[in-house]
Design a protein around this motif. Sequence first.
Motif, PDB file in Angstrom:
ATOM      1  N   MET A   1       4.124  57.870  -0.917  1.00 41.63           N
ATOM      2  CA  MET A   1       2.398  58.363  -0.274  1.00 41.63           C
ATOM      3  C   MET A   1       3.193  59.413   0.525  1.00 41.63           C
ATOM      4  SD  MET A   1      -0.388  56.388  -1.399  1.00 41.63           S
ATOM      5  CE  MET A   1      -0.249  54.729  -3.335  1.00 41.63           C
ATOM      6  N   ASP A   2       1.855  60.231   0.409  1.00 38.27           N
ATOM      7  CA  ASP A   2       1.866  61.565   1.145  1.00 38.27           C
ATOM      8  C   ASP A   2       0.885  61.189   2.432  1.00 38.27           C
ATOM      9  OD1 ASP A   2      -0.593  61.976   0.352  1.00 38.27           O
ATOM     10  OD2 ASP A   2      -0.227  63.560  -1.031  1.00 38.27           O
ATOM     11  N   ASN A   3       0.851  61.595   2.875  1.00 35.30           N
ATOM     12  CA  ASN A   3      -0.406  61.630   4.915  1.00 35.30           C
ATOM     13  C   ASN A   3      -1.525  61.088   4.120  1.00 35.30           C
ATOM     14  OD1 ASN A   3       2.816  61.502   6.087  1.00 35.30           O
ATOM     15  ND2 ASN A   3       1.777  63.570   6.935  1.00 35.30           N
ATOM     16  N   LEU A   4      -2.097  61.960   3.636  1.00 36.37           N
ATOM     17  CA  LEU A   4      -3.305  61.760   3.052  1.00 36.37           C
ATOM     18  C   LEU A   4      -3.736  60.901   2.174  1.00 36.37           C
ATOM     19  CD1 LEU A   4      -4.708  65.616   2.108  1.00 36.37           C
ATOM     20  CD2 LEU A   4      -5.518  64.280   3.747  1.00 36.37           C
ATOM     21  N   SER A   5      -2.453  60.272   1.655  1.00 40.78           N
ATOM     22  CA  SER A   5      -3.228  59.206   0.464  1.00 40.78           C
ATOM     23  C   SER A   5      -2.892  57.904   1.455  1.00 40.78           C
ATOM     24  CB  SER A   5      -1.731  59.077  -0.201  1.00 40.78           C
ATOM     25  OG  SER A   5      -2.148  60.676  -1.596  1.00 40.78           O
ATOM     26  N   ALA A   6      -2.023  57.651   2.806  1.00 41.29           N
ATOM     27  CA  ALA A   6      -1.726  56.721   2.843  1.00 41.29           C
ATOM     28  C   ALA A   6      -3.105  57.031   4.032  1.00 41.29           C
ATOM     29  CB  ALA A   6      -0.558  57.014   3.716  1.00 41.29           C
ATOM     30  N   MET A   7      -3.878  57.926   4.385  1.00 41.75           N
ATOM     31  CA  MET A   7      -5.456  57.627   5.197  1.00 41.75           C
ATOM     32  C   MET A   7      -5.772  57.404   4.679  1.00 41.75           C
ATOM     33  SD  MET A   7      -4.288  61.643   7.720  1.00 41.75           S
ATOM     34  CE  MET A   7      -3.713  61.767   8.351  1.00 41.75           C
ATOM     35  N   GLY A   8      -5.766  57.373   3.405  1.00 43.21           N
ATOM     36  CA  GLY A   8      -7.267  57.163   2.425  1.00 43.21           C
ATOM     37  C   GLY A   8      -6.755  55.332   2.436  1.00 43.21           C
ATOM     38  N   VAL A  33      -0.682  48.088  -0.734  1.00 43.11           N
ATOM     39  CA  VAL A  33      -1.479  48.476   0.449  1.00 43.11           C
ATOM     40  C   VAL A  33      -0.817  47.826   1.542  1.00 43.11           C
ATOM     41  CG1 VAL A  33      -3.988  47.695   1.452  1.00 43.11           C
ATOM     42  CG2 VAL A  33      -3.301  48.557  -1.430  1.00 43.11           C
ATOM     43  N   SER A  34      -0.036  46.748   2.198  1.00 42.61           N
ATOM     44  CA  SER A  34      -0.144  46.470   2.904  1.00 42.61           C
ATOM     45  C   SER A  34       1.179  47.438   3.562  1.00 42.61           C
ATOM     46  CB  SER A  34       0.555  45.118   3.450  1.00 42.61           C
ATOM     47  OG  SER A  34       1.121  44.561   4.643  1.00 42.61           O
ATOM     48  N   LYS A  35       2.165  47.475   2.615  1.00 39.12           N
ATOM     49  CA  LYS A  35       3.854  48.041   2.770  1.00 39.12           C
ATOM     50  C   LYS A  35       2.836  49.617   3.396  1.00 39.12           C
ATOM     51  CE  LYS A  35       6.408  46.265  -0.285  1.00 39.12           C
ATOM     52  NZ  LYS A  35       7.136  46.075  -1.677  1.00 39.12           N
ATOM     53  N   GLN A  36       2.144  49.971   2.697  1.00 35.90           N
ATOM     54  CA  GLN A  36       1.377  51.824   3.142  1.00 35.90           C
ATOM     55  C   GLN A  36       0.687  51.806   4.366  1.00 35.90           C
ATOM     56  OE1 GLN A  36       2.467  54.343   1.354  1.00 35.90           O
ATOM     57  NE2 GLN A  36       2.960  53.313   0.002  1.00 35.90           N
ATOM     58  N   VAL A  37       0.099  50.567   5.216  1.00 40.22           N
ATOM     59  CA  VAL A  37      -0.457  50.985   6.173  1.00 40.22           C
ATOM     60  C   VAL A  37       0.720  50.857   6.364  1.00 40.22           C
ATOM     61  CG1 VAL A  37      -2.018  49.445   7.887  1.00 40.22           C
ATOM     62  CG2 VAL A  37      -2.300  50.311   5.063  1.00 40.22           C
ATOM     63  N   GLY A  38       1.815  49.461   6.620  1.00 41.59           N
ATOM     64  CA  GLY A  38       2.924  49.342   7.764  1.00 41.59           C
ATOM     65  C   GLY A  38       3.599  50.569   8.166  1.00 41.59           C
ATOM     66  N   ARG A  39       3.791  51.359   6.464  1.00 40.98           N
ATOM     67  CA  ARG A  39       4.261  52.828   6.690  1.00 40.98           C
ATOM     68  C   ARG A  39       3.841  53.708   8.215  1.00 40.98           C
ATOM     69  NH1 ARG A  39       6.758  53.224   0.350  1.00 40.98           N
ATOM     70  NH2 ARG A  39       8.073  51.855   0.921  1.00 40.98           N
ATOM     71  N   LEU A  40       2.909  53.663   7.824  1.00 38.95           N
ATOM     72  CA  LEU A  40       1.680  54.563   8.707  1.00 38.95           C
ATOM     73  C   LEU A  40       1.451  54.430   9.533  1.00 38.95           C
ATOM     74  CD1 LEU A  40      -0.380  57.102   8.669  1.00 38.95           C
ATOM     75  CD2 LEU A  40      -2.204  55.184   7.851  1.00 38.95           C
ATOM     76  N   GLU A  41       1.793  53.292  10.151  1.00 35.37           N
ATOM     77  CA  GLU A  41       1.922  52.241  11.499  1.00 35.37           C
ATOM     78  C   GLU A  41       3.615  52.421  12.068  1.00 35.37           C
ATOM     79  OE1 GLU A  41      -0.896  48.871  11.744  1.00 35.37           O
ATOM     80  OE2 GLU A  41       1.101  48.305  11.010  1.00 35.37           O
ATOM     81  N   ASP A  42       4.340  52.579  11.220  1.00 37.12           N
ATOM     82  CA  ASP A  42       5.885  52.990  11.375  1.00 37.12           C
ATOM     83  C   ASP A  42       5.877  54.532  12.508  1.00 37.12           C
ATOM     84  OD1 ASP A  42       6.610  50.187  11.661  1.00 37.12           O
ATOM     85  OD2 ASP A  42       6.953  50.753   9.965  1.00 37.12           O
TER      86      ASP A  42
END
Length: 300
Positions: A1-8, A33-42
């Motif tokens: 997912m792109d950055n905006l989707s992850a932010m959403g 959902v957990s994976k997307q938040v984890g990738r965002l944190e990474d």
Amino acid sequence: MDNLSAMGIFVKVVNEGSFSAAARAASLTPSAVSKQVGRLEDRLGARLFNRTTRHLSLTEVGKGFYERCCQILVDVEEAEDAVANLHAAPRGTLKINVPVAFGRLWITGLIPEFMSLYPEIKLDLNLQDRFVDLLSEGYDLAVRIGDLEDSSLIARKLAANRRVVCASPEYLKKHGAPKHPKDLENHDCLIYASRAFRNDWRFEGPDGAELVHVSGAVETNNPEVIMDLTCKNMGISLLPLWLVGPAIRQAHMVEVLPDYHVPDSAIYAIYPPGRHLSPKVRVFVDFMVEKFNLPENHFI
């Protein structure tokens, strides 16, 4: 997912209070959902949540990032909506309030061209000098002349509202032309009753600011009546150039005290604030701005 989707997704987790609730709201699995938040944190190199088996809370970094994400997502949504509105065909009823004389002289003549450009707009044009409340009375837009009161309304300038002191050639031949604003105290002046400080005429000239208290035998709330009486040699008047310009051009009236300047105001299109300007209001305002974007003396 792109950055905006992850932010959403991140914002949705915060708003919903848990990963599982956010997953249900987004029609995703909790693990996704957990994976997307984890990738965002990474990607950020920072932890956004404090997680326990029973509680989820934001870290200090997470709180700041959440506020920024909310604003970014709102800005993106507004930008997309604005673009959509730009491409939407202007349609529907456009309810407008315009002062009587100005509307009759300068607005009605432009209506055929405007309607030919935007055939899906239905125009409800009200000519009246009464002050209307746009919000409570359902107006989309109004044209107002003069200094605006402080308000939450949006104002866009259409033209300068230059005012001039005028008289007929016959009146000046009989009574003489004033050389200084103070000379007006010895003349019969026609008073516009609807103007604030109607008997006090302000000037700026070689001697600085001047305030002259004028008087006369006739007072009326209609500027066209004042112009007509001026042309009929009844006295000296202070009127806007958009009204008297044609009479000056035809030599029915002449400007007096040319070395003294009456403080200008302006002519505005005003409309209620909103998240987005509707296409029908936007095109009308843009059309009027284009038509009045002329030299200052274009009313003559």
